[in-house]
Every structure is written in structure tokens, then in C-alpha cells.
Scaffold this motif. Structure first.
Motif, PDB file in Angstrom:
ATOM      1  N   GLY A 156      31.588  15.192  32.729  1.00  0.00           N
ATOM      2  CA  GLY A 156      31.211  14.672  34.312  1.00  0.00           C
ATOM      3  C   GLY A 156      29.598  13.534  33.235  1.00  0.00           C
ATOM      4  N   GLY A 157      29.262  13.762  31.893  1.00  0.00           N
ATOM      5  CA  GLY A 157      28.562  12.685  31.938  1.00  0.00           C
ATOM      6  C   GLY A 157      27.432  13.264  30.573  1.00  0.00           C
ATOM      7  N   VAL A 158      26.812  12.876  29.970  1.00  0.00           N
ATOM      8  CA  VAL A 158      25.742  13.679  29.170  1.00  0.00           C
ATOM      9  C   VAL A 158      25.573  15.027  29.206  1.00  0.00           C
ATOM     10  CG1 VAL A 158      24.602  13.404  27.200  1.00  0.00           C
ATOM     11  CG2 VAL A 158      25.728  11.803  27.190  1.00  0.00           C
ATOM     12  N   THR A 159      25.116  15.325  30.030  1.00  0.00           N
ATOM     13  CA  THR A 159      24.108  16.646  31.063  1.00  0.00           C
ATOM     14  C   THR A 159      24.783  17.481  31.387  1.00  0.00           C
ATOM     15  OG1 THR A 159      22.215  15.195  31.933  1.00  0.00           O
ATOM     16  CG2 THR A 159      22.908  17.859  32.548  1.00  0.00           C
ATOM     17  N   ASP A 160      26.402  17.081  31.082  1.00  0.00           N
ATOM     18  CA  ASP A 160      27.306  17.786  32.008  1.00  0.00           C
ATOM     19  C   ASP A 160      27.891  18.609  30.390  1.00  0.00           C
ATOM     20  OD1 ASP A 160      29.242  19.433  33.162  1.00  0.00           O
ATOM     21  OD2 ASP A 160      30.700  18.088  32.693  1.00  0.00           O
ATOM     22  N   GLY A 161      28.102  17.823  29.335  1.00  0.00           N
ATOM     23  CA  GLY A 161      28.641  18.570  28.327  1.00  0.00           C
ATOM     24  C   GLY A 161      28.018  18.855  27.805  1.00  0.00           C
ATOM     25  N   VAL A 162      26.509  18.269  28.186  1.00  0.00           N
ATOM     26  CA  VAL A 162      25.671  19.642  26.467  1.00  0.00           C
ATOM     27  C   VAL A 162      25.423  20.868  27.813  1.00  0.00           C
ATOM     28  CG1 VAL A 162      22.838  19.636  26.257  1.00  0.00           C
ATOM     29  CG2 VAL A 162      24.022  17.084  25.798  1.00  0.00           C
ATOM     30  N   THR A 163      25.648  21.101  28.802  1.00  0.00           N
ATOM     31  CA  THR A 163      25.492  22.492  29.059  1.00  0.00           C
ATOM     32  C   THR A 163      26.728  22.905  29.018  1.00  0.00           C
ATOM     33  OG1 THR A 163      24.257  21.219  31.072  1.00  0.00           O
ATOM     34  CG2 THR A 163      25.791  23.605  31.841  1.00  0.00           C
ATOM     35  N   ARG A 164      28.053  22.202  28.951  1.00  0.00           N
ATOM     36  CA  ARG A 164      28.457  23.192  28.526  1.00  0.00           C
ATOM     37  C   ARG A 164      28.784  23.467  27.283  1.00  0.00           C
ATOM     38  NH1 ARG A 164      34.506  20.270  31.066  1.00  0.00           N
ATOM     39  NH2 ARG A 164      33.623  19.272  32.591  1.00  0.00           N
ATOM     40  N   VAL A 165      28.384  22.809  25.894  1.00  0.00           N
ATOM     41  CA  VAL A 165      28.624  23.366  24.395  1.00  0.00           C
ATOM     42  C   VAL A 165      27.366  24.276  24.845  1.00  0.00           C
ATOM     43  CG1 VAL A 165      27.372  22.417  21.975  1.00  0.00           C
ATOM     44  CG2 VAL A 165      29.280  21.204  23.495  1.00  0.00           C
ATOM     45  N   CYS A 166      26.532  24.273  25.722  1.00  0.00           N
ATOM     46  CA  CYS A 166      25.590  25.886  25.271  1.00  0.00           C
ATOM     47  C   CYS A 166      25.833  26.492  26.044  1.00  0.00           C
ATOM     48  CB  CYS A 166      24.021  24.950  26.235  1.00  0.00           C
ATOM     49  SG  CYS A 166      23.102  23.990  25.442  1.00  0.00           S
ATOM     50  N   ARG A 167      27.027  26.298  26.491  1.00  0.00           N
ATOM     51  CA  ARG A 167      27.445  27.707  27.518  1.00  0.00           C
ATOM     52  C   ARG A 167      28.139  28.051  26.345  1.00  0.00           C
ATOM     53  NH1 ARG A 167      29.023  24.883  32.782  1.00  0.00           N
ATOM     54  NH2 ARG A 167      26.195  26.206  33.694  1.00  0.00           N
ATOM     55  N   ALA A 168      29.312  27.288  25.332  1.00  0.00           N
ATOM     56  CA  ALA A 168      29.667  27.841  24.071  1.00  0.00           C
ATOM     57  C   ALA A 168      29.361  28.751  23.401  1.00  0.00           C
ATOM     58  CB  ALA A 168      30.827  25.994  23.897  1.00  0.00           C
ATOM     59  N   LEU A 169      27.528  28.039  23.118  1.00  0.00           N
ATOM     60  CA  LEU A 169      27.375  28.789  21.548  1.00  0.00           C
ATOM     61  C   LEU A 169      26.530  29.850  22.674  1.00  0.00           C
ATOM     62  CD1 LEU A 169      25.038  25.744  21.394  1.00  0.00           C
ATOM     63  CD2 LEU A 169      26.757  26.234  19.490  1.00  0.00           C
ATOM     64  N   LEU A 170      26.016  29.627  23.335  1.00  0.00           N
ATOM     65  CA  LEU A 170      26.203  31.215  23.566  1.00  0.00           C
ATOM     66  C   LEU A 170      26.947  32.493  23.866  1.00  0.00           C
ATOM     67  CD1 LEU A 170      23.779  30.472  27.035  1.00  0.00           C
ATOM     68  CD2 LEU A 170      22.986  31.477  25.394  1.00  0.00           C
ATOM     69  N   GLU A 171      28.399  32.115  24.002  1.00  0.00           N
ATOM     70  CA  GLU A 171      29.549  32.832  23.642  1.00  0.00           C
ATOM     71  C   GLU A 171      29.420  33.512  21.785  1.00  0.00           C
ATOM     72  OE1 GLU A 171      32.721  30.729  25.886  1.00  0.00           O
ATOM     73  OE2 GLU A 171      32.088  30.937  27.744  1.00  0.00           O
ATOM     74  N   LYS A 172      28.987  32.588  21.806  1.00  0.00           N
ATOM     75  CA  LYS A 172      29.760  32.552  19.759  1.00  0.00           C
ATOM     76  C   LYS A 172      27.483  33.489  19.079  1.00  0.00           C
ATOM     77  CE  LYS A 172      32.698  28.874  18.907  1.00  0.00           C
ATOM     78  NZ  LYS A 172      33.236  29.484  18.302  1.00  0.00           N
ATOM     79  N   LEU A 177      18.302  26.301  21.191  1.00  0.00           N
ATOM     80  CA  LEU A 177      18.510  25.040  20.772  1.00  0.00           C
ATOM     81  C   LEU A 177      17.131  24.393  20.632  1.00  0.00           C
ATOM     82  CD1 LEU A 177      20.398  22.366  20.915  1.00  0.00           C
ATOM     83  CD2 LEU A 177      19.489  22.530  23.181  1.00  0.00           C
ATOM     84  N   ALA A 178      17.263  23.585  19.257  1.00  0.00           N
ATOM     85  CA  ALA A 178      16.364  22.971  18.675  1.00  0.00           C
ATOM     86  C   ALA A 178      16.344  21.820  19.211  1.00  0.00           C
ATOM     87  CB  ALA A 178      15.980  23.219  17.396  1.00  0.00           C
ATOM     88  N   VAL A 179      15.002  20.703  20.315  1.00  0.00           N
ATOM     89  CA  VAL A 179      15.768  19.684  21.434  1.00  0.00           C
ATOM     90  C   VAL A 179      13.644  18.704  20.365  1.00  0.00           C
ATOM     91  CG1 VAL A 179      15.923  20.504  22.985  1.00  0.00           C
ATOM     92  CG2 VAL A 179      14.186  20.472  22.530  1.00  0.00           C
ATOM     93  N   GLU A 180      13.769  17.480  20.426  1.00  0.00           N
ATOM     94  CA  GLU A 180      13.072  16.447  19.779  1.00  0.00           C
ATOM     95  C   GLU A 180      11.638  16.725  21.221  1.00  0.00           C
ATOM     96  OE1 GLU A 180      16.038  13.049  18.153  1.00  0.00           O
ATOM     97  OE2 GLU A 180      15.828  13.463  20.527  1.00  0.00           O
ATOM     98  N   ALA A 191      19.872  22.520  29.325  1.00  0.00           N
ATOM     99  CA  ALA A 191      20.112  23.427  28.341  1.00  0.00           C
ATOM    100  C   ALA A 191      19.234  24.692  28.510  1.00  0.00           C
ATOM    101  CB  ALA A 191      19.839  22.849  26.669  1.00  0.00           C
ATOM    102  N   ALA A 192      18.460  25.448  28.340  1.00  0.00           N
ATOM    103  CA  ALA A 192      17.466  26.222  28.970  1.00  0.00           C
ATOM    104  C   ALA A 192      17.807  26.701  30.224  1.00  0.00           C
ATOM    105  CB  ALA A 192      15.771  25.802  29.436  1.00  0.00           C
ATOM    106  N   ALA A 193      18.454  25.927  31.207  1.00  0.00           N
ATOM    107  CA  ALA A 193      19.336  26.485  32.550  1.00  0.00           C
ATOM    108  C   ALA A 193      20.395  27.692  32.053  1.00  0.00           C
ATOM    109  CB  ALA A 193      19.995  25.550  33.620  1.00  0.00           C
ATOM    110  N   THR A 194      21.044  27.235  30.873  1.00  0.00           N
ATOM    111  CA  THR A 194      22.409  28.332  30.475  1.00  0.00           C
ATOM    112  C   THR A 194      21.725  28.965  30.173  1.00  0.00           C
ATOM    113  OG1 THR A 194      22.610  27.398  28.438  1.00  0.00           O
ATOM    114  CG2 THR A 194      23.694  26.098  29.884  1.00  0.00           C
ATOM    115  N   GLY A 195      19.950  29.824  29.991  1.00  0.00           N
ATOM    116  CA  GLY A 195      19.853  30.569  28.759  1.00  0.00           C
ATOM    117  C   GLY A 195      19.906  30.479  27.604  1.00  0.00           C
ATOM    118  N   MET A 196      19.781  29.312  27.026  1.00  0.00           N
ATOM    119  CA  MET A 196      19.338  29.185  25.803  1.00  0.00           C
ATOM    120  C   MET A 196      17.824  29.051  25.997  1.00  0.00           C
ATOM    121  SD  MET A 196      21.455  27.804  22.811  1.00  0.00           S
ATOM    122  CE  MET A 196      22.708  27.293  22.992  1.00  0.00           C
TER     123      MET A 196
END
Length: 426
Positions: A156-172, A177-180, A191-196
Motif C-alpha cells: 500500500g505504499g512505503v510505510t506499509d512496506g516498511v511496516t511489513r518488513v519490520c514485522r518479518a524482522l521481529l519474527e527473525k 532498527l537504525a534510522v536516519e 516502525a516503532a509501532a511494530t515493536g521495533m
């Protein structure tokens, strides 16, 4: 009783209105008495009472009077919310030129989908996106951005994509997550809302300072082509350092290909993903090129990664596929690039002798100030000009500066907006 419908419904409506003005526990007339007073059958009254008991307006008990039941007090009258008038000149970053959304060409693309696609495409959608759009965007990214991918995930957009990847990262088991810093506040919050856990890393003229990524962090979100909001391009030296870091920590780089379509001084640099697709997830969308209202984005993932989630509507996906395949998207971007460059030049000229940075690409620039940016922002708003304080995008206050978006600013408003902003900063 009055109005349309059965008599017991008419009576129930009348009683509802009357009960709202009564105290809790007040007895209503017995059904026989009320029927006699109204000149109707007792059945009409008992049916109306039964309906109001079911709705909670009345409480009835065998051998006792039927009484008003106030479950809760009536809400206090709401004080009208005073809505702030929209600014006459919106220079906040984040929007493309909505006046030039290609309405007719997009309508043609949607019409083509509705009249030509197989019936099966209107069934349950593929969770990763329609195969046609996935192939089309993979080819586009290889051709235009130098990406190395043969498949993309539609989101659904970059925010949606980043949210999904953060959830996948947490599962691994990757929890940081470092951010600029500064950077897009919206992505940081998502990203923070996913628990990162979020680690802020400073940005300078070469992009993110890789040496300052905290030890133990194995994922980083970057905007290499055009850093938001500073406008810095990740230097060749920092690119090597970033990829080396990812290999050393067995980490993942989340590359937001922000504003890569709009470079005015030279060709945009290619993606970091194209150098090492096994270590980089590449994100993009049409939010800055067409419209954020479409809700269409993509992620090019390393082969071993899978994501959960739902793709956008299939008709919109196929419309974008057709728009890209026909060359309409490329033509739209060429026209937009010329329009934005001319608008940027007019804005820079109208601002006069001030210190600017980040103007070589994208849809915004940074105006450096010699006075408090929050005060200038407030004064500009009073004059009908909306601007963003650079501090809104960084963790701690720094050198006073404003972020000025010109993507959705009308050409005939550039001079007036710049004049009012100069007055606010004066």
C-alpha cells in the motif's frame, strides 16, 4: 401518533421522544389506560412498550409498573470544534502536484482493465500482488533504477512496506532498527509501532554516518538517492561502508528510494539494492509521482524473505501496470520533472539571497535561518503560509531551518508565498 407505518411503530417513535425528557424510574401509564386515552387497541400499546423495553428505554416487571430506564445520562452538548482554516499557501513537504494528476490517462487505464482483463482477475487477489504488475515493476526498476530483481511485492505504499518488513524482522529475532536523523517521522513511528526499538543515526553531507550505527543493530532504514529532508546523496564511500556493515552483522538495509525520479543537476544515482540484492530491501511508491491517494507501492526483497499482508485493489494494480507498459508513466515523469525544476527555480529566485540546501532534487528544499524556526513557522502560518520546521524531523533541536515543499504549490502562487515567507523570517 403521527407519521407513516404501523400504529405500534408510530407510538414507539412518539414514546422515545417523550421518554428522553423524563427522569429515571418514572412510571409510564398502564397499557390499558394509554390505549383508552389514545383510542387504539391495547395490543398497539403493548407492542410499543415491548419494543422500548428491548431497546432499553423502559424496564418492565410482572406485577409492577413499566418505568423509564435511563442507562446513561444524556451526553452533554458538544462544544463545536474550531477548525483552523487551511493555509492559502501550503509549502509543507510530502505532496506532488495534485493539479497535474493524469486523470484522463488514468481513467483510460482503468477502463482498459475493466473491459479487457479475464474474469478470473476479479476473484480472490494474490496476496503478494497481481503477477502482471509484479513483472512490470521489476522490469521498470531494472531499466530505470538499476535494481537487480525479477520479482517485487505489491503493497500500500512505503510505510506499509516498511511496516511489513519490520514485522518479518521481529519474527527473525531482529529487534532494533537504525534510522536516519533527521528523517521521515512517519516511517520512524510506523516502525516503532511494530515493536521495533529505534536507534537514531546522524546524517551529514555524505548521508548516514555508518560508523555510528549502534553495535547490536542489524537493520537500518536509509534514503540514499535523496535523503529526506537534508537532500544529501549517500556518497560512494558510505555506500561501501553500509554494504560492508550489512554483511558483517548479517543485517538488512531498508532502502527507501525517496524522490529518485526527480533529479535536476544530473542523472540520479542507482540503487544500493542493485549492488547487493541479497542484503537490501528496496521500497518505492507512486505517492510522490502520481498521488498518495492511490495507495500503490512495492518492495523488492532478498530472495529468502517473505512478507504477510494484503495487496491493494486489483483494478488499480492492473491500471498501473498498463500505465507503465504503455509508456504513459515515463511520459508523465518527464513532464513532471520539467515542471518541478522550473517551479524550484522560481521559488529559489523569489526567496532571494538566503542560504538553501537540498535543492538539486526532489520536491522540497531546506531554508537555513538565523532566528528561531518555530517562531518563523508560527508567523508564516499567521500570514497563510504553511511550512515545516526542520526540528519536526530530528530527535533533538539543531540549527534553525525550514523544510519547504514546492511539489503542490501552484505556479502562480510562488512569488506571493515567497514574499510572505520572507516577511515572516525578517
Amino acid at each position: 401518533m403521527s407519521g407513516s407505518g404501523p400504529k405500534h411503530d408510530q407510538l414507539a417513535r412518539a414514546l422515545r421522544r417523550a421518554i428522553r425528557g423524563l427522569e429515571d424510574g418514572v412510571a409510564v401509564p398502564p397499557s390499558r389506560q394509554l390505549a383508552a386515552d389514545l383510542g387504539c387497541s391495547r395490543w398497539v400499546v403493548t407492542q410499543a412498550y415491548a419494543q422500548l423495553v428491548a431497546e432499553g428505554y423502559l424496564a418492565g416487571r410482572t406485577g409492577s409498573a413499566t418505568r423509564v430506564r435511563r442507562v446513561a445520562s444524556e451526553p452533554a452538548p458538544r462544544t463545536p470544534v474550531r477548525r483552523e482554516a487551511p493555509p492559502r499557501y501550503d509549502l509543507a513537504p510530502g505532496l506532488p502536484d495534485l493539479r497535474h494528476f493524469p486523470r484522463q490517462r488514468w481513467a483510460d487505464a482503468v477502463r482498459e482493465v475493466l473491459t479487457t482483463v479475464p474474469h478470473a482477475d476479479f476473484g480472490l487477489p494474490d496476496r503478494g500482488g497481481h503477477p502482471r504488475l509484479r513483472r512490470t515493476l521489476a522490469g521498470y526498476l531494472r531499466r530505470v533504477r538499476g535494481a537487480e530483481t525479477h520479482d517485487v511485492l505489491i503493497c500500500g505504499g512505503v510505510t506499509d512496506g516498511v511496516t511489513r518488513v519490520c514485522r518479518a524482522l521481529l519474527e527473525k529475532g531482529v529487534t532494533r532498527l537504525a534510522v536516519e536523523d533527521p528523517g521521515w517521522t512517519r516511517l520512524r513511528r510506523a516502525a516503532a509501532a511494530t515493536g521495533m526499538a529505534i536507534d537514531s543515526v546522524p546524517v551529514d553531507g555524505e548521508g548516514i554516518d555508518v560508523d555510528r550505527i549502534p553495535r547490536g543493530t542489524r537493520a537500518v532504514l536509509v534514503t540514499p538517492a535523496h535523503q529526506f529532508p537534508t537532500g544529501a546523496v549517500l556518497s560512494p564511500r558510505r555506500r561501501v561502508e553500509l554494504l560492508t556493515w550489512a554483511r558483517d552483522v548479517d543485517g538488512l538495509i531498508l532502502e527507501d528510494d525517496y524522490d529518485a525520479e526527480f533529479r535536476y543537476d544530473r542523472r540520479p544515482v542507482g540503487t544500493v539494492q542493485g549492488t547487493d540484492p541479497a542484503r537490501v530491501a528496496l521500497f518505492g511508491s507512486v505517492s510522490k509521482t502520481l498521488s498518495p491517494a492511490l495507495g500503490l507501492g512495492w518492495v523488492a526483497l532478498p530472495p529468502q524473505w517473505t512478507l504477510s499482508g494484503h495487496a491493494p485493489p486489483v483494478v488499480d494494480q492492473l491500471a498501473l501496470a498498463g500505465f507503465v507498459e504503455s509508456g504513459g508513466y515515463d511520459r508523465h515523469l518527464r513532464a513532471a520533472r520539467l515542471r518541478y525544476r522550473a517551479r524550484r527555480d522560481r521559488l529559489v529566485d523569489a526567496l532571494g539571497p538566503v542560504r538553501l540546501s537540498g535543492a538539486a532534487a526532489g520536491l522540497h528544499l531546506v531554508l537555513h535561518l538565523d532566528r528561531d524556526a518555530a517562531e518563523v513557522t508560527k508567523r508564516a502560518r499567521a500570514k497563510g503560509v504553511k511550512v515545516a520546521d526542520l526540528d519536526d524531523y530530528r530527535e533533538a533541536p539543531g540549527e534553525p531551518a525550514l523544510v519547504l515543499g514546492y511539489g503542490n504549490l501552484a505556479d502562480n502562487a510562488v512569488g506571493t508565498a515567497a514574499r510572505l515567507l520572507r516577511e515572516a523570517a525578517g
